[in-house]
Design an enzyme around this catalytic site. Sequence first.
Site, PDB file in Angstrom:
ATOM      1  N   PRO A  58      27.344  76.687 -16.827  1.00 50.73           N
ATOM      2  CA  PRO A  58      26.273  77.386 -17.556  1.00 50.73           C
ATOM      3  C   PRO A  58      26.743  78.727 -18.109  1.00 50.73           C
ATOM      4  O   PRO A  58      26.056  79.332 -18.934  1.00 50.73           O
ATOM      5  CB  PRO A  58      25.182  77.559 -16.493  1.00 50.73           C
ATOM      6  CG  PRO A  58      25.860  77.394 -15.184  1.00 50.73           C
ATOM      7  CD  PRO A  58      27.042  76.511 -15.403  1.00 50.73           C
ATOM      8  N   ARG A  96      30.452  59.941 -31.265  1.00 51.98           N
ATOM      9  CA  ARG A  96      29.679  59.608 -32.467  1.00 51.98           C
ATOM     10  C   ARG A  96      30.374  60.018 -33.750  1.00 51.98           C
ATOM     11  O   ARG A  96      30.135  59.438 -34.800  1.00 51.98           O
ATOM     12  CB  ARG A  96      28.307  60.305 -32.431  1.00 51.98           C
ATOM     13  CG  ARG A  96      27.360  59.805 -31.406  1.00 51.98           C
ATOM     14  CD  ARG A  96      26.079  60.629 -31.440  1.00 51.98           C
ATOM     15  NE  ARG A  96      25.405  60.539 -32.723  1.00 51.98           N
ATOM     16  CZ  ARG A  96      24.659  59.509 -33.105  1.00 51.98           C
ATOM     17  NH1 ARG A  96      24.485  58.495 -32.294  1.00 51.98           N
ATOM     18  NH2 ARG A  96      24.086  59.501 -34.287  1.00 51.98           N
ATOM     19  N   GLU A 152      27.421  75.170  -5.473  1.00 46.76           N
ATOM     20  CA  GLU A 152      27.256  76.471  -6.120  1.00 46.76           C
ATOM     21  C   GLU A 152      28.240  76.653  -7.269  1.00 46.76           C
ATOM     22  O   GLU A 152      28.216  77.654  -7.979  1.00 46.76           O
ATOM     23  CB  GLU A 152      27.455  77.605  -5.107  1.00 46.76           C
ATOM     24  CG  GLU A 152      26.337  77.744  -4.100  1.00 46.76           C
ATOM     25  CD  GLU A 152      24.971  77.936  -4.760  1.00 46.76           C
ATOM     26  OE1 GLU A 152      24.871  78.734  -5.699  1.00 46.76           O
ATOM     27  OE2 GLU A 152      24.017  77.263  -4.327  1.00 46.76           O
ATOM     28  N   ASP A 168      22.445  63.103 -39.560  1.00 48.40           N
ATOM     29  CA  ASP A 168      21.865  63.609 -38.316  1.00 48.40           C
ATOM     30  C   ASP A 168      21.543  65.096 -38.420  1.00 48.40           C
ATOM     31  O   ASP A 168      22.183  65.824 -39.176  1.00 48.40           O
ATOM     32  CB  ASP A 168      22.855  63.423 -37.147  1.00 48.40           C
ATOM     33  CG  ASP A 168      22.779  62.028 -36.546  1.00 48.40           C
ATOM     34  OD1 ASP A 168      21.767  61.345 -36.749  1.00 48.40           O
ATOM     35  OD2 ASP A 168      23.758  61.654 -35.866  1.00 48.40           O
TER      36      ASP A 168
HETATM   37  N1  SAM Z   1      25.946  78.788  -9.421  1.00 50.67           N
HETATM   38  C1  SAM Z   1      26.298  78.329 -10.736  1.00 50.67           C
HETATM   39  C2  SAM Z   1      25.876  79.378 -11.766  1.00 50.67           C
HETATM   40  O1  SAM Z   1      24.765  79.878 -11.658  1.00 50.67           O
HETATM   41  O2  SAM Z   1      26.645  79.637 -12.730  1.00 50.67           O
HETATM   42  C3  SAM Z   1      25.619  76.992 -11.075  1.00 50.67           C
HETATM   43  C4  SAM Z   1      26.089  75.839 -10.249  1.00 50.67           C
HETATM   44  S1  SAM Z   1      25.329  74.323 -10.742  1.00 50.67           S
HETATM   45  C5  SAM Z   1      24.089  74.099  -9.538  1.00 50.67           C
HETATM   46  C6  SAM Z   1      26.544  73.109 -10.306  1.00 50.67           C
HETATM   47  C7  SAM Z   1      27.404  72.643 -11.453  1.00 50.67           C
HETATM   48  O3  SAM Z   1      26.601  72.075 -12.476  1.00 50.67           O
HETATM   49  C8  SAM Z   1      28.228  73.708 -12.143  1.00 50.67           C
HETATM   50  O4  SAM Z   1      29.421  73.947 -11.438  1.00 50.67           O
HETATM   51  C9  SAM Z   1      28.479  73.099 -13.506  1.00 50.67           C
HETATM   52  O5  SAM Z   1      29.615  72.241 -13.507  1.00 50.67           O
HETATM   53  C10 SAM Z   1      27.235  72.257 -13.735  1.00 50.67           C
HETATM   54  N2  SAM Z   1      26.252  72.864 -14.651  1.00 50.67           N
HETATM   55  C11 SAM Z   1      25.034  73.344 -14.312  1.00 50.67           C
HETATM   56  N3  SAM Z   1      24.374  73.805 -15.375  1.00 50.67           N
HETATM   57  C12 SAM Z   1      25.177  73.616 -16.448  1.00 50.67           C
HETATM   58  C13 SAM Z   1      25.064  73.903 -17.843  1.00 50.67           C
HETATM   59  N4  SAM Z   1      23.989  74.488 -18.347  1.00 50.67           N
HETATM   60  N5  SAM Z   1      26.094  73.572 -18.656  1.00 50.67           N
HETATM   61  C14 SAM Z   1      27.210  72.971 -18.147  1.00 50.67           C
HETATM   62  N6  SAM Z   1      27.375  72.700 -16.827  1.00 50.67           N
HETATM   63  C15 SAM Z   1      26.377  73.011 -15.991  1.00 50.67           C
END
Ligand code: SAM
Length: 236
Positions: A89, A154, A116, A169
């Site tokens: 994220p 795609r 996490e 698209d």
């Molecule tokens: N503690 C982290 C943070 O707040 O940055 C989030 C951990 S999340 C619960 C677990 C995993 O989900 C991350 O390591 C990532 O690989 C994935 N993930 C969660 N949200 C994402 C997003 N918006 N984009 C890409 N990957 C995401």
Amino acid sequence: MQFTVVTLFPELIDAFGDVGIVGRSRARGLVDIATVNPRDFAADRRGTVDDAPYGGGPGMVMMVTPLRRAIAAARARSGGRTLVAYLSPQGRRFEQALVAELAAYDHLVLLAGRYEGIDERVIERDVDCELSVGDFIVSGGEVPAMLVIDAITRTLPGALGDARSAVEDSFSDGLLDHPHYTRPEVVDGDAVPPVLLSGDHGAIAAWRRDQRLARTRARRPDLLAAGGKPEPDPVG
Ligand code: SAM
């Protein structure tokens, strides 16, 4: 194009890779999708891949060594131009403009986090970039990895039945798509716009262009402000 997903849940990626346009592209050899499981590279016999965070706090963190080894194994699947991306994220926002950039690689290694997240030293040493699918948190990187694979597939020549679909698209030229209708002509009193039944290709193209502009203006004016250009008027 090759995709290798580093994931603790390969079954999710396997199921996704078997259906629809991605499945067909895979069957035709346009894309290759594989997984590498960090658990297979754990240092102990129990397959431990996570541990408690230094400094305390909730949850678990994915450990360096299983991930580092898994990424190395994933990289080794291809001698071509490879990019290792951690789905996070906190990464660069994955948008249509980035799809073409990523499609230029021969091999994408997509690292899916869980818990996490992953030990920061993996991000610093083993990863080339971080990709976010939006400002929200999901439980793991597998669904974001599927989004990336699907969006790129795609755009590969031969992936879609009709290549015009991708051109029309939403976002391909900075505008949203026009509305679509199929049979029957009238359903529960709702009729298809008459112009679509007229057989006048110029009028249909003009109507669709107007719809795309009106929708973009109403729903996503930011796209127009960012320079989304309407396609040239096909009827002058
Ligand atoms: N503690 C982290 C943070 O707040 O940055 C989030 C951990 S999340 C619960 C677990 C995993 O989900 C991350 O390591 C990532 O690989 C994935 N993930 C969660 N949200 C994402 C997003 N918006 N984009 C890409 N990957 C995401």
